[in-house]
Design a protein around this motif. Structure first.
Motif, short mmCIF file in Angstrom:
data_model
loop_
_atom_site.label_atom_id
_atom_site.label_comp_id
_atom_site.label_asym_id
_atom_site.label_seq_id
_atom_site.Cartn_x
_atom_site.Cartn_y
_atom_site.Cartn_z
N PHE A 8 -2.56 12.11 -33.45
CA PHE A 8 -2.34 13.47 -33.16
C PHE A 8 -3.54 13.95 -34.36
O PHE A 8 -3.39 13.61 -35.49
N LYS A 9 -4.44 14.77 -33.77
CA LYS A 9 -5.43 15.46 -34.66
C LYS A 9 -5.03 16.69 -34.93
O LYS A 9 -4.94 17.54 -33.98
N PHE A 10 -4.94 17.27 -36.30
CA PHE A 10 -4.71 18.68 -36.81
C PHE A 10 -5.75 19.15 -37.57
O PHE A 10 -6.19 18.48 -38.12
N ARG A 11 -5.79 20.50 -37.74
CA ARG A 11 -6.44 21.10 -38.67
C ARG A 11 -5.78 21.23 -40.04
O ARG A 11 -4.66 21.54 -39.96
N LEU A 12 -6.13 20.87 -41.13
CA LEU A 12 -5.75 20.57 -42.47
C LEU A 12 -6.29 21.81 -43.18
O LEU A 12 -7.28 22.34 -43.24
#
Length: 372
Positions: A8-12
């Motif tokens: 799962f890829k999210f903006r940090l």
């Protein structure tokens, strides 16, 4: 039930202090990777004529450098350990003929590091994530929830050229994937102008060519960048403009490919494609920009894992299969020049060459399915 992995890829969204720590970690991971690579090269040069002594030499580990370079103790030790693993994988790929000899990393390369879940050192709660060695939690733009039964295995933090931070959370879960009874199969023939032609109705994916659309603007912005003094404030400002434009094009392409692969995985039980050498095609036929703009390799990767999650299949046929030369009606073969866009067979069958190829790819896929 079998174990499956999903990322799962999210903006940090780190604050200033966290950005400083991430920059330190990126630098230390790069430093350790380069140091281990340099030491391996030095060992090889020293004992290249003595195989027995060379085999007895132990490879250095990140821990061996911490006494000499104390700043390595400030960052996550698991990130440094993963740098060692990455170097070992690079050497393995080189010796097995899958890649070139490992190169030294620079600040211009992709900035990233990976850390692992050990003793609950990674915690995700209320749109914030706790990472090793960072005291405060980091805010993330979590646009979807991770199921409760998914276990976090590792996290990869990346900084893009435009200065954005992303985190890819690798999870593990148990799921029983039952193979689907194959009834609906489609063949896809790669095309330069539309990504692919499908075998059912001869329709194209109608890929918008995002890179070509942005090419004029990108050329102008890069020309402006070339006139700035390297390293100056104005140069950095213009560099960010170019990076954001390139990032937008990449995101548009990725979004389009995700939607198309999802559509195919939902509507068909199996998809048949040719196992093409895109890198060789881009060099041999002088179609570099068109080939890379389509993102065929990325598309097939998306399609493969989406089909696998549903218990469906991606069938790859040999790249030397004569899909273009063969008549999909009678099976006869004839040579075809690249300029000929219509297939005309002696049996009287006349059809678009790409549509004919797509039908042949589907038929070959059905044949391979029957054999398996």
């Amino acid at each position: 039930m079998t174990k499956q992995n999903k990322a799962f890829k999210f903006r940090l969204l780190p604050n200033k202090d966290q950005e400083i720590f991430l920059a330190k970690t990126f630098g230390c991971v790069r430093f350790v990777y380069n140091k281990m690579l340099a030491d391996r090269k030095e060992t090889y040069e020293k004992y290249k004529n003595d195989n027995e002594k060379r085999k007895k030499q132990k490879f250095p580990t990140p821990a061996t450098y911490k006494s000499e370079f104390p700043f390595l103790k400030e960052v996550d030790s698991l990130a440094l350990a993963n740098a060692q693993i990455n170097l070992q994988v690079a050497y393995k790929n080189f010796f097995e003929g899958r890649a070139k000899y490992p190169k030294f990393k620079s600040q211009k390369d992709k900035q990233s590091y990976t850390t692992n879940m050990v003793n609950e050192n990674i915690k995700l709660k209320d749109r914030h994530i706790k990472l090793p060695k960072i005291k405060q939690t980091i805010k993330i733009n979590q646009h979807r929830e991770i199921p409760m039964d998914y276990k976090i295995k590792s996290c990869t933090i990346t900084k893009t050229k435009s200065g954005k931070y992303f985190i890819s959370i690798l999870t593990e879960y148990e799921k029983e994937i039952k193979p689907v009874n194959v009834q609906h199969v489609v063949g896809l023939d790669f095309t330069m102008d539309g990504l692919y032609v499908e075998s059912e109705q001869g329709e194209k994916a109608n890929y918008p060519r995002f890179y070509r659309q942005s090419l004029d603007n990108l050329t102008n912005q890069q020309r402006i960048l070339s006139r700035k003094k390297y390293g100056s404030a104005r140069w950095e400002k213009q560099r960010l403009k170019v990076a954001r434009l390139q990032e937008k094009t990449a995101n548009q392409r990725k979004n389009f490919l995700h939607h198309k692969s999802k559509e195919l995985a939902s509507n068909y039980d199996a998809v048949s494609i040719e196992d093409l050498d895109m890198k060789g095609m881009s060099k041999t036929l002088y179609f570099g920009k068109s080939v890379h703009d389509n993102g065929w390799g990325m598309f097939t990767t998306f399609l493969e894992y989406k089909l696998k999650e549903l218990g469906k299949q991606l069938i790859k046929i040999d790249k030397w299969f004569p899909s273009t030369k063969r008549c999909s009606c009678c099976g006869a073969e004839k040579p075809m020049a690249l300029s000929e866009r219509t297939y005309q067979c002696s049996c009287g069958y006349v059809v678009d060459r790409d549509y004919n190829s797509a039908i042949n790819i589907k038929n070959e896929g059905l044949r391979l399915l029957a054999l398996s």
